[in-house]
Write an enzyme that holds these catalytic residues in place. Sequence first.
Site, PDB file in Angstrom:
ATOM      1  NE  ARG A   1       7.353   0.826   4.730  1.00 47.29           N
ATOM      2  CZ  ARG A   1       6.141   0.281   4.697  1.00 47.29           C
ATOM      3  NH1 ARG A   1       5.988  -0.980   4.354  1.00 47.29           N
ATOM      4  NH2 ARG A   1       5.086   1.005   5.013  1.00 47.29           N
TER       5      ARG A   1
ATOM      6  NE  ARG B   1      -1.727  -2.198   2.748  1.00 47.03           N
ATOM      7  CZ  ARG B   1      -1.868  -3.480   2.389  1.00 47.03           C
ATOM      8  NH1 ARG B   1      -2.929  -3.862   1.771  1.00 47.03           N
ATOM      9  NH2 ARG B   1      -0.951  -4.375   2.695  1.00 47.03           N
ATOM     10  CB  THR B   2       3.476   2.529   2.245  1.00 52.92           C
ATOM     11  OG1 THR B   2       2.722   2.149   3.397  1.00 52.92           O
ATOM     12  CG2 THR B   2       4.120   3.872   2.490  1.00 52.92           C
TER      13      THR B   2
ATOM     14  CE  LYS C   1      26.559  -2.746  -6.937  1.00 55.02           C
ATOM     15  NZ  LYS C   1      26.783  -1.740  -8.004  1.00 55.02           N
TER      16      LYS C   1
ATOM     17  CG  HIS D   1       3.871   4.008   8.560  1.00 53.38           C
ATOM     18  ND1 HIS D   1       3.911   4.855   7.461  1.00 53.38           N
ATOM     19  CD2 HIS D   1       3.514   2.788   8.073  1.00 53.38           C
ATOM     20  CE1 HIS D   1       3.585   4.169   6.383  1.00 53.38           C
ATOM     21  NE2 HIS D   1       3.353   2.910   6.727  1.00 53.38           N
TER      22      HIS D   1
HETATM   23  C1  NCD Z   1       1.963  -0.979   8.113  1.00 54.06           C
HETATM   24  C2  NCD Z   1       3.455  -0.788   8.252  1.00 54.06           C
HETATM   25  O1  NCD Z   1       4.200  -0.957   7.287  1.00 54.06           O
HETATM   26  O2  NCD Z   1       3.859  -0.416   9.348  1.00 54.06           O
HETATM   27  N1  NCD Z   1       1.578  -1.213   6.795  1.00 54.06           N
HETATM   28  C3  NCD Z   1       1.264  -0.143   6.007  1.00 54.06           C
HETATM   29  O3  NCD Z   1       2.098   0.676   5.709  1.00 54.06           O
HETATM   30  N2  NCD Z   1      -0.019   0.011   5.640  1.00 54.06           N
HETATM   31  C4  NCD Z   1       1.413  -1.986   9.054  1.00 54.06           C
HETATM   32  C5  NCD Z   1       1.989  -3.362   9.075  1.00 54.06           C
HETATM   33  O4  NCD Z   1       2.897  -3.696   8.295  1.00 54.06           O
HETATM   34  O5  NCD Z   1       1.522  -4.148   9.896  1.00 54.06           O
END
Ligand code: NCD
Length: 305
Positions: free
Chosen positions: A101, A51-52, A80, A129
Amino acid sequence: MRSLIDILELSAEEIADLVATAEDIIANPQKYAEACRGKKLATLFFEPSTRTRLSFEAAMYELGGQVLGFSEAASSSASKGESVSDTVKVVSCYADIIAMRHPKEGAPLVASMKADVPVINAGDGGHNHPTQTLADLLTIWREKGRFTDLTIGLCGDLKFGRTVHSLIAAMSRYANVKFVLVSPEELKLPSYVKKDILQKKGVPYAQTTDLESVMPELDVLYMTRVQRERFFNEDEYVRLKDSYILTPEKLKTAKDSLSILHPLPRVNEISVAIDDDPRACYFKQALNGKYMRMALILKLLGVEV
Ligand code: NCD
């Protein structure tokens, strides 16, 4: 130049503006279709995501911009031995904004200090997040019409669940918000979140291991997955993973107006039998994430529509 590493870097007024922009995007998508023409977003994902990353990419495309990036550390020069600092220094030459991320807490903060373009924290380890929180906030706003006067239950892995930490920080600013923290003993909310946010601001909260006993008081129920990738010990994960499974039976005592949120991915925490319940908001929430990311990209790039 501004980045977004922690949700509290946005004031309550700025959150309200982002919500208003997202609502306008939903109502008038055409108005925004060329807003980021000629701009590029780099998605640097050192950890898995559906999703993100995809909603960031869809957001940039729907703004008329373009996207480049990688979706796993193994396909980048991190494999590397390149440092995050060097990676973002270089990516700053290719893109106008970065969404990152990383499994290490603080990596996007370091990146923001080195990059020449805005950096958005798309999740750093078990820490924060903020853009998931933007999705959560738009969902609460659209479902409830307010951020005040809410009892919010957070259930599952409150220790490693970064979305929980950011959501608590964001919602603690509104009047008459109360949290009910539901988790196994081993996965309780970290004491730094309790001290630095809840106790510092005098926000009322209760802790329990029993979801059913608190169900009737909740306005929002935020379910979370047990974060397998943060465990040192697989046996411990296996023992805790099914601590809470929301079923239609368990919702019998819930309010009709309850909103059920989950950042997704879901493993076992919510029975699929709940997906058609009008109180289930988690798929809308994923869509809302795209609109809020569009609003955020516009804000950080300083694009006026
Ligand atoms: C979440 C995350 O990555 O922290 N997912 C997301 O971005 N929607 C929640 C999760 O991974 O449980």
